[in-house]
Design a protein around this motif. Structure first.
Motif, PDB file in Angstrom:
ATOM      1  N   ASP A 399      49.106  -3.927   5.210  1.00 49.12           N
ATOM      2  CA  ASP A 399      48.641  -4.838   6.259  1.00 49.12           C
ATOM      3  C   ASP A 399      47.137  -5.088   6.048  1.00 49.12           C
ATOM      4  OD1 ASP A 399      47.761  -6.117   8.499  1.00 49.12           O
ATOM      5  OD2 ASP A 399      48.850  -4.850   9.920  1.00 49.12           O
ATOM      6  N   PRO A 400      46.771  -6.292   5.593  1.00 55.82           N
ATOM      7  CA  PRO A 400      45.360  -6.521   5.226  1.00 55.82           C
ATOM      8  C   PRO A 400      44.427  -6.606   6.428  1.00 55.82           C
ATOM      9  CG  PRO A 400      46.622  -8.546   4.987  1.00 55.82           C
ATOM     10  CD  PRO A 400      47.617  -7.479   5.354  1.00 55.82           C
ATOM     11  N   LYS A 401      45.010  -6.695   7.631  1.00 62.05           N
ATOM     12  CA  LYS A 401      44.151  -6.851   8.822  1.00 62.05           C
ATOM     13  C   LYS A 401      43.979  -5.551   9.610  1.00 62.05           C
ATOM     14  CE  LYS A 401      44.010 -11.631   9.343  1.00 62.05           C
ATOM     15  NZ  LYS A 401      45.135 -12.307   8.687  1.00 62.05           N
ATOM     16  N   GLN A 402      44.835  -4.586   9.338  1.00 61.67           N
ATOM     17  CA  GLN A 402      44.806  -3.359  10.141  1.00 61.67           C
ATOM     18  C   GLN A 402      43.485  -2.604   9.960  1.00 61.67           C
ATOM     19  OE1 GLN A 402      47.295  -2.033  12.362  1.00 61.67           O
ATOM     20  NE2 GLN A 402      45.394  -0.976  12.848  1.00 61.67           N
ATOM     21  N   LYS A 403      42.814  -2.342  11.073  1.00 59.73           N
ATOM     22  CA  LYS A 403      41.556  -1.571  11.004  1.00 59.73           C
ATOM     23  C   LYS A 403      41.875  -0.077  11.135  1.00 59.73           C
ATOM     24  CE  LYS A 403      38.653  -5.215  11.792  1.00 59.73           C
ATOM     25  NZ  LYS A 403      37.774  -5.734  10.735  1.00 59.73           N
ATOM     26  N   PHE A 404      41.027   0.715  10.526  1.00 63.64           N
ATOM     27  CA  PHE A 404      41.188   2.176  10.611  1.00 63.64           C
ATOM     28  C   PHE A 404      39.820   2.811  10.435  1.00 63.64           C
ATOM     29  CE2 PHE A 404      41.987   6.254   8.236  1.00 63.64           C
ATOM     30  CZ  PHE A 404      42.661   6.930   9.246  1.00 63.64           C
ATOM     31  N   THR A 405      39.520   3.763  11.314  1.00 65.80           N
ATOM     32  CA  THR A 405      38.264   4.491  11.156  1.00 65.80           C
ATOM     33  C   THR A 405      38.564   5.809  10.450  1.00 65.80           C
ATOM     34  OG1 THR A 405      37.377   3.442  13.117  1.00 65.80           O
ATOM     35  CG2 THR A 405      36.257   5.440  12.379  1.00 65.80           C
ATOM     36  N   ILE A 406      37.961   5.958   9.283  1.00 68.96           N
ATOM     37  CA  ILE A 406      38.254   7.151   8.477  1.00 68.96           C
ATOM     38  C   ILE A 406      37.790   8.407   9.206  1.00 68.96           C
ATOM     39  CG2 ILE A 406      37.680   8.371   6.330  1.00 68.96           C
ATOM     40  CD1 ILE A 406      37.632   5.663   4.913  1.00 68.96           C
ATOM     41  N   SER A 407      38.733   9.347   9.301  1.00 64.30           N
ATOM     42  CA  SER A 407      38.425  10.595   9.983  1.00 64.30           C
ATOM     43  C   SER A 407      39.332  11.658   9.391  1.00 64.30           C
ATOM     44  CB  SER A 407      38.690  10.418  11.480  1.00 64.30           C
ATOM     45  OG  SER A 407      39.416  11.496  11.983  1.00 64.30           O
ATOM     46  N   CYS A 408      38.782  12.797   9.120  1.00 69.51           N
ATOM     47  CA  CYS A 408      39.603  13.818   8.462  1.00 69.51           C
ATOM     48  C   CYS A 408      40.754  14.248   9.368  1.00 69.51           C
ATOM     49  CB  CYS A 408      38.736  14.941   7.931  1.00 69.51           C
ATOM     50  SG  CYS A 408      38.671  16.425   8.805  1.00 69.51           S
ATOM     51  N   LYS A 409      40.589  14.062  10.687  1.00 70.13           N
ATOM     52  CA  LYS A 409      41.675  14.444  11.616  1.00 70.13           C
ATOM     53  C   LYS A 409      42.871  13.500  11.530  1.00 70.13           C
ATOM     54  CE  LYS A 409      39.240  17.118  15.021  1.00 70.13           C
ATOM     55  NZ  LYS A 409      37.803  16.832  14.911  1.00 70.13           N
ATOM     56  N   LYS A 410      42.635  12.268  11.118  1.00 69.82           N
ATOM     57  CA  LYS A 410      43.734  11.287  11.051  1.00 69.82           C
ATOM     58  C   LYS A 410      44.302  11.147   9.641  1.00 69.82           C
ATOM     59  CE  LYS A 410      43.736   9.537  15.214  1.00 69.82           C
ATOM     60  NZ  LYS A 410      43.025   8.797  16.160  1.00 69.82           N
ATOM     61  N   LEU A 411      43.747  11.919   8.725  1.00 74.13           N
ATOM     62  CA  LEU A 411      44.245  11.885   7.350  1.00 74.13           C
ATOM     63  C   LEU A 411      45.017  13.184   7.077  1.00 74.13           C
ATOM     64  CD1 LEU A 411      41.033  10.388   5.694  1.00 74.13           C
ATOM     65  CD2 LEU A 411      43.222   9.217   5.983  1.00 74.13           C
ATOM     66  N   HIS A 412      45.682  13.241   5.942  1.00 72.68           N
ATOM     67  CA  HIS A 412      46.603  14.355   5.705  1.00 72.68           C
ATOM     68  C   HIS A 412      46.117  15.349   4.652  1.00 72.68           C
ATOM     69  CE1 HIS A 412      48.773  11.051   7.500  1.00 72.68           C
ATOM     70  NE2 HIS A 412      49.614  11.934   7.977  1.00 72.68           N
ATOM     71  N   MET A 413      44.991  15.066   4.011  1.00 76.87           N
ATOM     72  CA  MET A 413      44.487  15.978   2.986  1.00 76.87           C
ATOM     73  C   MET A 413      44.127  17.308   3.663  1.00 76.87           C
ATOM     74  SD  MET A 413      42.240  13.197   0.810  1.00 76.87           S
ATOM     75  CE  MET A 413      41.494  12.414   2.217  1.00 76.87           C
ATOM     76  N   ASN A 414      44.435  18.391   2.980  1.00 74.96           N
ATOM     77  CA  ASN A 414      44.253  19.725   3.574  1.00 74.96           C
ATOM     78  C   ASN A 414      42.810  20.196   3.383  1.00 74.96           C
ATOM     79  OD1 ASN A 414      44.877  22.210   4.699  1.00 74.96           O
ATOM     80  ND2 ASN A 414      45.385  23.078   2.697  1.00 74.96           N
ATOM     81  N   VAL A 415      41.900  19.591   4.137  1.00 77.41           N
ATOM     82  CA  VAL A 415      40.486  19.874   3.951  1.00 77.41           C
ATOM     83  C   VAL A 415      39.768  19.545   5.253  1.00 77.41           C
ATOM     84  CG1 VAL A 415      40.085  17.566   2.941  1.00 77.41           C
ATOM     85  CG2 VAL A 415      38.542  19.438   2.344  1.00 77.41           C
ATOM     86  N   ASP A 416      38.656  20.238   5.511  1.00 76.84           N
ATOM     87  CA  ASP A 416      38.055  20.138   6.845  1.00 76.84           C
ATOM     88  C   ASP A 416      36.960  19.071   6.996  1.00 76.84           C
ATOM     89  OD1 ASP A 416      35.966  21.299   5.437  1.00 76.84           O
ATOM     90  OD2 ASP A 416      35.855  23.125   6.654  1.00 76.84           O
ATOM     91  N   TYR A 417      36.808  18.182   6.030  1.00 78.31           N
ATOM     92  CA  TYR A 417      35.825  17.113   6.178  1.00 78.31           C
ATOM     93  C   TYR A 417      36.275  15.917   5.356  1.00 78.31           C
ATOM     94  CZ  TYR A 417      33.967  17.582   1.421  1.00 78.31           C
ATOM     95  OH  TYR A 417      33.824  17.564   0.056  1.00 78.31           O
ATOM     96  N   ASN A 418      35.629  14.778   5.581  1.00 83.05           N
ATOM     97  CA  ASN A 418      35.869  13.622   4.705  1.00 83.05           C
ATOM     98  C   ASN A 418      34.538  12.983   4.350  1.00 83.05           C
ATOM     99  OD1 ASN A 418      36.530  10.608   4.068  1.00 83.05           O
ATOM    100  ND2 ASN A 418      38.406  11.773   3.808  1.00 83.05           N
ATOM    101  N   PRO A 419      34.341  12.659   3.079  1.00 78.13           N
ATOM    102  CA  PRO A 419      33.042  12.091   2.660  1.00 78.13           C
ATOM    103  C   PRO A 419      32.742  10.745   3.329  1.00 78.13           C
ATOM    104  CG  PRO A 419      34.397  12.668   0.741  1.00 78.13           C
ATOM    105  CD  PRO A 419      35.261  12.849   1.942  1.00 78.13           C
ATOM    106  N   TYR A 420      33.768  10.074   3.861  1.00 79.69           N
ATOM    107  CA  TYR A 420      33.570   8.741   4.460  1.00 79.69           C
ATOM    108  C   TYR A 420      33.753   8.790   5.982  1.00 79.69           C
ATOM    109  CZ  TYR A 420      34.484   7.661  -0.433  1.00 79.69           C
ATOM    110  OH  TYR A 420      34.457   7.649  -1.804  1.00 79.69           O
TER     111      TYR A 420
END
Ligand code: DUC
Ligand code: ZN
Ligand code: ZN
Length: 467
Positions: A399-420
């Motif tokens: 979906d080219p219009k869907q907005k998303f704010t990058i947050s490690c809580k909403k992503l699935h990588m098993n790590v406690d931070y996100n560089p973005y």
């Protein structure tokens, strides 16, 4: 099992057109304009893709999952890592296995397969990382290419398991003879060693000095030296995680001479800068990876390198370590002890779309080319990388219009931070299919995983063909 994806914009590396896609038994069975009438009633699942893109699933050629490194281990295993991949629109990946001394390629690959089997939710392959040459390894390279389905090899010019020039030349020669591709982590070890000694004496040990100890020339020298070896052996060469403008310039010159030199870069080298290392409270450690982040001059040069075709692929170099307890505790007081690497597998596609396509640096077709089609070609994955009849139905409805704010809580990588963390992107995966089975879908405010552990299969790849 059948699936109809109707009315989406099918994107290939050479053009985009509105079309339906019909999938049967895990393969793309038909692509055409009026499939709905015929298949809408019989398809087991029908997806309305109006206003959305239908992309070949991205293929990540560069991940470090479940990897022992610098006194610890990357935090994603093949379940969490591939779940994150699927949620980010990555439908297959190729991971590295570093060979220990005296270990055969076969046993290293078999051991790595055991880590992935029963866990991986998408298809996977491996690049053996060669750390020494002897008659056994040189002989086995042929089998790795022709029998094991692992025709690409990585060598490191730094770290304790680095290969010397002799090893590099011998492996290039052998790979050329048998149809293999040598990938190189290009950094001059001695130059950075001298910088480490200098900073040590000066008491400069904060994360920022990680970058300062590996200036652009460290990468440039190693790339140029490797190019000489590729020329000397008349072999193909692939530079992984290209980070600097200077390194790119060397590659452009080599390609202009007709040498078969290829390269990959990563979203972090396109989007982040070395000012990240100055974050307070040791947070600069979150960005400690090798090679290090550079400046906007290199960022811009790399975008241009993608657009011009001098850089053919995008990899994530996904190598996650927690900030708390790993990058922070182990590294506190000395940048050299911070485990090198950062999470990235889940954010590659959204970043390439939002920061590349939406902002106009690259076309949609180029995004598909570098994240999927070229990766499949480069690494001998014959059945993936395109929306075309007969290919695996590894498909992202995007979906080219869907907005998303990058947050490690909403992503699935098993790590406690996100560089973005906190960055807003435009465009997200809406549904992701692996061989025709749905593995992820957008749900309210993030992508959720709906696939099955162990559904991913080992990809036996074919020998390298120049392009
Ligand atoms: N660089 C990293 O940052 N992590 C893993 C290995 C590498 O080459
Ligand atoms: Zn590397
Ligand atoms: Zn890497």
């Amino acid at each position: 099992m059948s699936l109809l994806i109707k009315s989406g914009l099918v994107v290939t590396s050479t053009g985009s057109y509105k079309s339906d896609v019909f999938v049967k038994d895990g393969k793309i069975a038909e692509v055409g304009n009026s499939l709905s009438a015929e298949y809408e009633k019989i398809a087991e699942e029908v997806v309305d893709a109006s206003g959305k893109y239908v992309l070949p699933g991205a293929i990540d050629p560069h991940t470090h999952i479940d990897m022992p490194f610098m006194g610890t281990k990357s935090t994603d295993d093949f379940l969490t890592g591939t779940v994150a991949a699927a949620c980010g629109g990555i439908t297959s990946l190729i991971d590295f296995e570093v060979l220990g001394k005296g270990v055969t390629i076969k046993s290293a690959i078999e051991a790595k397969k055991l880590l992935a089997e029963g866990k991986a939710v998408i298809d996977y392959g491996f690049h053996p990382c060669i750390t020494e040459v002897n008659d056994t390894i040189l002989e086995e390279i042929k089998d790795a290419i022709e029998v094991y389905g692992t025709p690409s090899f990585k060598l490191f010019m730094t770290y304790s398991f680095r290969a010397d020039d002799y090893t590099l030349i011998k492996v290039l020669e052998k790979a050329k003879e048998c149809g293999g591709l040598v990938q190189l982590h290009a950094e001059n070890h001695s130059m950075m060693q001298i910088m480490h000694e200098r900073f040590e004496k000066q008491g400069k040990l904060e994360p920022y000095y990680h970058a300062m100890s590996r200036p652009n020339i460290v990468e440039e020298e190693a790339i140029q030296r490797a190019i000489y070896f590729a020329e000397f052996t008349d072999s193909q060469l692939y530079i992984v995680h290209l980070s600097s403008m200077e390194g790119l310039n060397r590659i452009v010159q080599a390609r202009a001479k007709g040498l078969r030199v290829y390269s990959e870069t990563c979203p972090q080298y396109l989007l982040l800068e070395d000012s990240c290392y100055k974050k307070p409270n040791w947070e600069g450690a979150k960005y400690v990876m090798s090679p290090p982040l550079r400046t906007s001059e290199s960022n811009e040069a790399l975008w241009k390198g993608i657009a011009s075709g001098d850089i053919q692929t995008i990899g994530s170099d996904h190598c996650p370590f927690n900030f708390h307890g790993m990058k922070h505790m182990f590294g506190n007081g000395d940048y050299k002890k911070i485990p090198n690497g950062a999470p990235g597998i889940e954010t590659t596609l959204m970043l390439m779309h939002s920061e590349g396509v939406v902002k106009g640096g690259i076309s949609l077709e180029k995004m598909v080319e570098v994240t999927s089609t070229n990766v499949a070609r480069m690494f001998g994955i014959k059945n993936k990388g395109e929306i075309a009849v007969g290919k695996d139905a590894d498909i992202v409805v995007f979906d080219p219009k869907q907005k998303f704010t990058i947050s490690c809580k909403k992503l699935h990588m098993n790590v406690d931070y996100n560089p973005y963390e906190g960055m807003e992107v435009t465009g997200m995966p809406y549904m992701v299919f692996s061989r025709g089975k749905k593995v992820a879908q957008w749900n309210n405010d993030c992508v959720e995983f709906v696939g099955k552990a162990g559904a991913g299969k080992f990809m036996k790849r074919m020998p390298f063909e120049a392009f």
